[in-house]
Write a protein that holds these residues in place. Structure first.
Motif, PDB file in Angstrom:
ATOM      1  N   ASN A 278     -10.857  -6.547   0.350  1.00  0.00           N
ATOM      2  CA  ASN A 278      -9.456  -6.792   0.704  1.00  0.00           C
ATOM      3  C   ASN A 278      -9.282  -7.042   2.206  1.00  0.00           C
ATOM      4  O   ASN A 278     -10.176  -7.539   2.856  1.00  0.00           O
ATOM      5  CB  ASN A 278      -8.584  -5.623   0.212  1.00  0.00           C
ATOM      6  N   LEU A 279      -8.155  -6.699   2.737  1.00  0.00           N
ATOM      7  CA  LEU A 279      -7.878  -6.948   4.153  1.00  0.00           C
ATOM      8  C   LEU A 279      -6.847  -5.936   4.618  1.00  0.00           C
ATOM      9  O   LEU A 279      -6.170  -5.315   3.804  1.00  0.00           O
ATOM     10  CB  LEU A 279      -7.290  -8.355   4.353  1.00  0.00           C
TER      11      LEU A 279
ATOM     12  N   ARG B 158       7.012  -5.783   4.446  1.00  0.00           N
ATOM     13  CA  ARG B 158       6.090  -5.158   5.400  1.00  0.00           C
ATOM     14  C   ARG B 158       4.708  -5.805   5.361  1.00  0.00           C
ATOM     15  O   ARG B 158       3.905  -5.634   6.278  1.00  0.00           O
ATOM     16  CB  ARG B 158       5.944  -3.663   5.097  1.00  0.00           C
ATOM     17  N   PHE B 159       4.428  -6.522   4.268  1.00  0.00           N
ATOM     18  CA  PHE B 159       3.102  -7.131   4.126  1.00  0.00           C
ATOM     19  C   PHE B 159       3.141  -8.650   4.276  1.00  0.00           C
ATOM     20  O   PHE B 159       2.136  -9.320   4.058  1.00  0.00           O
ATOM     21  CB  PHE B 159       2.468  -6.689   2.790  1.00  0.00           C
ATOM     22  N   CYS B 160       4.317  -9.172   4.635  1.00  0.00           N
ATOM     23  CA  CYS B 160       4.424 -10.609   4.893  1.00  0.00           C
ATOM     24  C   CYS B 160       4.042 -10.876   6.345  1.00  0.00           C
ATOM     25  O   CYS B 160       4.285 -10.054   7.224  1.00  0.00           O
ATOM     26  CB  CYS B 160       5.856 -11.089   4.658  1.00  0.00           C
TER      27      CYS B 160
ATOM     28  N   THR C 184       0.862  -1.192   0.000  1.00  0.00           N
ATOM     29  CA  THR C 184       0.000   0.000   0.000  1.00  0.00           C
ATOM     30  C   THR C 184       0.892   1.233   0.000  1.00  0.00           C
ATOM     31  O   THR C 184       2.092   1.151   0.287  1.00  0.00           O
ATOM     32  CB  THR C 184      -0.926   0.068   1.235  1.00  0.00           C
ATOM     33  N   CYS C 185       0.274   2.393  -0.300  1.00  0.00           N
ATOM     34  CA  CYS C 185       1.074   3.612  -0.467  1.00  0.00           C
ATOM     35  C   CYS C 185       1.476   4.229   0.869  1.00  0.00           C
ATOM     36  O   CYS C 185       2.442   4.965   0.943  1.00  0.00           O
ATOM     37  CB  CYS C 185       0.307   4.616  -1.320  1.00  0.00           C
TER      38      CYS C 185
ATOM     39  N   PRO D  43      -2.796   0.514  -4.281  1.00  0.00           N
ATOM     40  CA  PRO D  43      -2.322  -0.751  -3.702  1.00  0.00           C
ATOM     41  C   PRO D  43      -1.720  -1.671  -4.767  1.00  0.00           C
ATOM     42  O   PRO D  43      -1.886  -1.439  -5.968  1.00  0.00           O
ATOM     43  CB  PRO D  43      -3.626  -1.377  -3.191  1.00  0.00           C
ATOM     44  N   LEU D  44      -1.021  -2.686  -4.312  1.00  0.00           N
ATOM     45  CA  LEU D  44      -0.663  -3.803  -5.192  1.00  0.00           C
ATOM     46  C   LEU D  44      -1.222  -5.064  -4.548  1.00  0.00           C
ATOM     47  O   LEU D  44      -1.141  -5.231  -3.327  1.00  0.00           O
ATOM     48  CB  LEU D  44       0.856  -3.927  -5.346  1.00  0.00           C
ATOM     49  N   PHE D  45      -1.782  -5.920  -5.366  1.00  0.00           N
ATOM     50  CA  PHE D  45      -2.368  -7.154  -4.871  1.00  0.00           C
ATOM     51  C   PHE D  45      -1.596  -8.354  -5.410  1.00  0.00           C
ATOM     52  O   PHE D  45      -1.353  -8.461  -6.616  1.00  0.00           O
ATOM     53  CB  PHE D  45      -3.843  -7.249  -5.268  1.00  0.00           C
ATOM     54  N   THR D  46      -1.248  -9.240  -4.498  1.00  0.00           N
ATOM     55  CA  THR D  46      -0.503 -10.440  -4.852  1.00  0.00           C
ATOM     56  C   THR D  46      -1.326 -11.306  -5.808  1.00  0.00           C
ATOM     57  O   THR D  46      -2.497 -11.569  -5.551  1.00  0.00           O
ATOM     58  CB  THR D  46      -0.193 -11.242  -3.571  1.00  0.00           C
TER      59      THR D  46
END
Ligand SMILES: [Zn+2]
Ligand SMILES: [Zn+2]
Length: 333
Positions: free
Chosen positions: A280-281, A131-133, A93-94, A111-114
């Motif tokens: 999303n989450l 940071r998103f793991c 996310t930004c 955002p970027l989505f996996t």
């Protein structure tokens, strides 16, 4: 290991193709993850079928990734090689838009989505923004853990959105509902499971996971519901669910894509019934849910496929042949 394998979507509407590529090097703040298991989510079908706008192409789908840190990039703190991690749908996310700044990073403007706008887990390796793991402690089975990372998380966010009621309907008893039913029953809810008419396998799975009742989506439950969550991508379920909820009840649409919602009489919405969607989450959702799942004794039902059988897994999901969740295993011959 210098090369990796991935199942790649070149163009929506075509089968995934097996590709070999050099293993990428993580950039600053990123980690290279060696994948042990990746769940197959209905959202992957929407990506593959071209029902979601502007995917990165070519794209490696998959956003329920369980793996081990192979190589942390420069500046990564808190993850060391060999540590087990999860990589979920929210990939980046930004951190500066109004949504990010108000605790609603799930609604980020950039955002970027996996597995949608950055490469995901139908692969032996993936690069993820550290940071998103999510750190995955415990010794749960990798394949059985993978569905928690989207089906579990989205189910949890939907559940919280459903409010405080004690009677809960779940429409579409797939990966998300089969996890949420266990959490909701553990929290003392009476769970009503709605499946395709005549899907006795899903109905008996629902009952074995704590549902007090299971039946077809067109059926009227024996009591009115405080809330209903719709996981099936079927717009026609919205008016049906509205009829099943009490005054002040809430219908939560948990999926990212749904067929059109047919028109319905205003009296079905009247008396403060609400229809809301879940998008999303947040990382907070993830932390909360990953802590609750083991306490609630969540057990996932999974069907394992070798990575190269990703197209078969998607077809089986599309045709409703999967009980619980499908999971791709790169190490499976
Ligand atoms: Zn943002
Ligand atoms: Zn998903």
């Amino acid at each position: 290991m210098t090369s990796m394998r991935a199942m790649v979507l070149e163009r929506p509407g075509t089968p995934l193709e097996l590709r070999e590529r050099p293993v990428p090097t993580p950039g600053a703040g990123e980690i290279l993850v060696e994948i042990a298991a990746c769940g197959v989510c209905r959202t992957d079908l929407h990506v593959v079928d071209g029902e979601l706008p502007d995917p990165k192409l070519p794209i490696v789908p998959g956003h329920e990734i369980v793996g081990r840190v192979a190589l942390p990039g420069i500046g990564v703190e808190g993850f060391s090689p060999g540590e087990r991690v999860g990589v979920p749908w929210l990939g980046h996310t930004c951190q500066t838009c109004p949504y990010c700044c108000s605790g609603r990073e799930n609604l980020c403007d950039a955002p970027l989505f996996t597995g949608y706008t950055r490469d995901g887990g139908y692969s032996t390796h993936v690069i993820a923004d550290a940071r998103f793991c999510l750190p995955l402690t415990g010794s749960s089975d990798d394949a059985e853990t993978a569905p928690l990372l989207c089906a579990g998380l989205i189910g949890w966010r939907s559940f919280r959105m459903a409010g405080e009621g004690r009677t809960l309907g779940l429409y579409g008893f797939g990966a998300a509902a089969h996890i949420l039913a266990q959490v909701a029953a553990w929290q003392g809810c009476r769970v009503y499971a709605f499946t395709r008419a005549g899907d006795h396998a899903a109905q008996s799975l629902a009952k074995s996971l704590g549902a007090v009742w299971a039946g077809g989506s067109e059926e009227t439950p024996p009591e009115l519901l405080d809330a209903a969550i719709i996981f099936a991508p079927v717009g026609a379920l919205v008016p049906l669910a509205l009829k099943a909820v009490k005054k002040g009840g809430r219908v939560v649409c948990g999926g990212i894509h749904m067929s059109d919602i047919p028109s319905f009489p205003y009296r079905d919405l009247w008396e403060e019934r609400q229809i809301v969607s879940v998008a999303n989450l947040t990382r907070e959702d993830a932390r909360e849910f990953l802590a609750i799942a083991p306490k609630a004794g969540v057990k996932t039902t999974v069907t394992r496929y070798p990575l190269t059988e990703a197209n078969t897994a998607l077809t089986d999901l599309r045709q409703g042949r999967i009980q619980g969740a499908a999971v791709l295993i790169p190490g499976m011959p």
